[in-house]
Design a protein around this motif. Sequence first.
Motif, PDB file in Angstrom:
ATOM      1  N   ILE A 182       0.830  -1.206   0.000  1.00  0.00           N
ATOM      2  CA  ILE A 182       0.000   0.000   0.000  1.00  0.00           C
ATOM      3  C   ILE A 182       0.863   1.254   0.000  1.00  0.00           C
ATOM      4  N   VAL A 183       2.039   1.186   0.638  1.00  0.00           N
ATOM      5  CA  VAL A 183       2.944   2.342   0.664  1.00  0.00           C
ATOM      6  C   VAL A 183       4.040   2.201  -0.395  1.00  0.00           C
ATOM      7  N   ASP A 184       3.826   1.290  -1.354  1.00  0.00           N
ATOM      8  CA  ASP A 184       4.701   1.134  -2.525  1.00  0.00           C
ATOM      9  C   ASP A 184       6.115   0.655  -2.189  1.00  0.00           C
ATOM     10  N   VAL A 185       6.216  -0.295  -1.258  1.00  0.00           N
ATOM     11  CA  VAL A 185       7.494  -0.980  -1.064  1.00  0.00           C
ATOM     12  C   VAL A 185       7.622  -2.014  -2.190  1.00  0.00           C
ATOM     13  N   PRO A 186       8.651  -1.943  -3.031  1.00  0.00           N
ATOM     14  CA  PRO A 186       8.790  -2.902  -4.132  1.00  0.00           C
ATOM     15  C   PRO A 186       8.901  -4.332  -3.604  1.00  0.00           C
ATOM     16  N   TYR A 187       8.353  -5.289  -4.360  1.00  0.00           N
ATOM     17  CA  TYR A 187       8.332  -6.662  -3.858  1.00  0.00           C
ATOM     18  C   TYR A 187       9.734  -7.225  -3.660  1.00  0.00           C
ATOM     19  N   HIS A 188      10.691  -6.909  -4.542  1.00  0.00           N
ATOM     20  CA  HIS A 188      12.021  -7.490  -4.381  1.00  0.00           C
ATOM     21  C   HIS A 188      12.677  -7.003  -3.088  1.00  0.00           C
ATOM     22  N   ILE A 189      12.409  -5.750  -2.686  1.00  0.00           N
ATOM     23  CA  ILE A 189      12.907  -5.241  -1.412  1.00  0.00           C
ATOM     24  C   ILE A 189      12.203  -5.953  -0.257  1.00  0.00           C
ATOM     25  N   PHE A 190      10.905  -6.075  -0.376  1.00  0.00           N
ATOM     26  CA  PHE A 190      10.105  -6.759   0.645  1.00  0.00           C
ATOM     27  C   PHE A 190      10.583  -8.195   0.817  1.00  0.00           C
ATOM     28  N   PHE A 191      10.800  -8.897  -0.293  1.00  0.00           N
ATOM     29  CA  PHE A 191      11.214 -10.305  -0.250  1.00  0.00           C
ATOM     30  C   PHE A 191      12.577 -10.465   0.413  1.00  0.00           C
ATOM     31  N   LEU A 192      13.559  -9.684  -0.027  1.00  0.00           N
ATOM     32  CA  LEU A 192      14.911  -9.802   0.525  1.00  0.00           C
ATOM     33  C   LEU A 192      14.935  -9.470   2.017  1.00  0.00           C
ATOM     34  N   ALA A 193      14.259  -8.397   2.400  1.00  0.00           N
ATOM     35  CA  ALA A 193      14.233  -8.007   3.811  1.00  0.00           C
ATOM     36  C   ALA A 193      13.554  -9.075   4.664  1.00  0.00           C
ATOM     37  N   THR A 194      12.495  -9.679   4.124  1.00  0.00           N
ATOM     38  CA  THR A 194      11.785 -10.726   4.855  1.00  0.00           C
ATOM     39  C   THR A 194      12.644 -11.972   4.978  1.00  0.00           C
ATOM     40  N   PHE A 195      13.198 -12.425   3.870  1.00  0.00           N
ATOM     41  CA  PHE A 195      13.972 -13.667   3.848  1.00  0.00           C
ATOM     42  C   PHE A 195      15.193 -13.578   4.765  1.00  0.00           C
ATOM     43  N   ILE A 196      15.922 -12.475   4.676  1.00  0.00           N
ATOM     44  CA  ILE A 196      17.142 -12.323   5.479  1.00  0.00           C
ATOM     45  C   ILE A 196      16.797 -11.937   6.916  1.00  0.00           C
ATOM     46  N   GLY A 197      15.843 -11.034   7.058  1.00  0.00           N
ATOM     47  CA  GLY A 197      15.542 -10.489   8.378  1.00  0.00           C
ATOM     48  C   GLY A 197      14.893 -11.464   9.336  1.00  0.00           C
ATOM     49  N   LEU A 198      14.234 -12.502   8.817  1.00  0.00           N
ATOM     50  CA  LEU A 198      13.567 -13.460   9.694  1.00  0.00           C
ATOM     51  C   LEU A 198      14.497 -14.549  10.217  1.00  0.00           C
ATOM     52  N   ILE A 199      15.694 -14.670   9.654  1.00  0.00           N
ATOM     53  CA  ILE A 199      16.591 -15.772  10.021  1.00  0.00           C
ATOM     54  C   ILE A 199      16.984 -15.739  11.504  1.00  0.00           C
ATOM     55  N   PRO A 200      17.430 -14.605  12.068  1.00  0.00           N
ATOM     56  CA  PRO A 200      17.827 -14.627  13.490  1.00  0.00           C
ATOM     57  C   PRO A 200      16.694 -15.041  14.432  1.00  0.00           C
ATOM     58  N   ALA A 201      15.507 -14.446  14.264  1.00  0.00           N
ATOM     59  CA  ALA A 201      14.381 -14.796  15.140  1.00  0.00           C
ATOM     60  C   ALA A 201      13.952 -16.244  14.932  1.00  0.00           C
ATOM     61  N   ALA A 202      14.003 -16.726  13.675  1.00  0.00           N
ATOM     62  CA  ALA A 202      13.651 -18.119  13.387  1.00  0.00           C
ATOM     63  C   ALA A 202      14.611 -19.062  14.099  1.00  0.00           C
ATOM     64  N   TYR A 203      15.891 -18.721  14.098  1.00  0.00           N
ATOM     65  CA  TYR A 203      16.885 -19.564  14.761  1.00  0.00           C
ATOM     66  C   TYR A 203      16.618 -19.652  16.258  1.00  0.00           C
ATOM     67  N   ILE A 204      16.310 -18.508  16.885  1.00  0.00           N
ATOM     68  CA  ILE A 204      16.033 -18.497  18.326  1.00  0.00           C
ATOM     69  C   ILE A 204      14.827 -19.372  18.654  1.00  0.00           C
ATOM     70  N   THR A 205      13.763 -19.233  17.858  1.00  0.00           N
ATOM     71  CA  THR A 205      12.523 -19.961  18.142  1.00  0.00           C
ATOM     72  C   THR A 205      12.663 -21.446  17.845  1.00  0.00           C
ATOM     73  N   VAL A 206      13.268 -21.790  16.715  1.00  0.00           N
ATOM     74  CA  VAL A 206      13.435 -23.198  16.343  1.00  0.00           C
ATOM     75  C   VAL A 206      14.333 -23.923  17.344  1.00  0.00           C
ATOM     76  N   ARG A 207      15.394 -23.269  17.750  1.00  0.00           N
ATOM     77  CA  ARG A 207      16.299 -23.888  18.730  1.00  0.00           C
ATOM     78  C   ARG A 207      15.568 -24.159  20.041  1.00  0.00           C
TER      79      ARG A 207
END
Length: 251
Positions: A185-210
């Motif tokens: 809605i605020v015009d964040v391009p999908y490739h930026i959204f995808f990269l930020a999501t994919f990379i940015g979720l790794i640390p929190a995912a590691y904490i929770t999965v562990r």
Amino acid sequence: MEGRAEIKGSKPSFPLTFWEVAVALTVVMGFVLGLLGVYLTMPDSDYSFLKLPRNLEDLQILRDNLETYTSDYTFQVLVGYCVVYIFMQTFMIPGTVFMSLLAGALFGVLKGVALVVFTATAGASSCYFLSKLIGRPLVLSLWPDKLSFFQAQIAQRRERLLNYMLFLRLTPTLPNTFINVASPIVDVPYHIFFLATFIGLIPAAYITVRAGIALGELRSVGDLYDFNSIATLFLIGAVSITPTLMSKTKP
């Protein structure tokens, strides 16, 4: 204030049109058919334990039952897990933290992190595209103030948008659900959204999965994020946004 006035002025009397509801229902049916396919290929058994976990007790019951199927029906369990996680992310259903814990309990750290990052990114992407189709009236109805703030921040950081989106994913500055819905809605391009999501979720995912590996030792979801974990996430987030801050100080 101008943006806020514009948002409030465009707020509809009812959030969705008939066709927008039809699109959402079509997506729901796709997920239902996927789960039905998994169910029909599983052996005859009592599946009363299959429900979305709402607390650690529900999660432990689900883990104990699914462990008996995971080795013999790995593909079906994986597909069912992915469909449920992506569905929850797409339609903003609370409880994905329990699904992340379940990934650790069933598949271990490496496979669990890969699975959570994949499904979380896919679900966030699905939410992004669904919001692009029908999300504007919902966001305007639910979060007009947050949308105004987010819109202003995105406008100020266009040149270093990936760094800013990474910062948001790594830290609890804005809820992930809101980021998923509001980004198109605020015009964040999908490739930026995808990269930020994919990379940015790794640390929190590691904490929770562990933590999911030692599921029996958890007393509450709050135990997942102690001071050290939160401080680490904020430190990584601060590093990610440093280039943006440095660019503002240049004459």
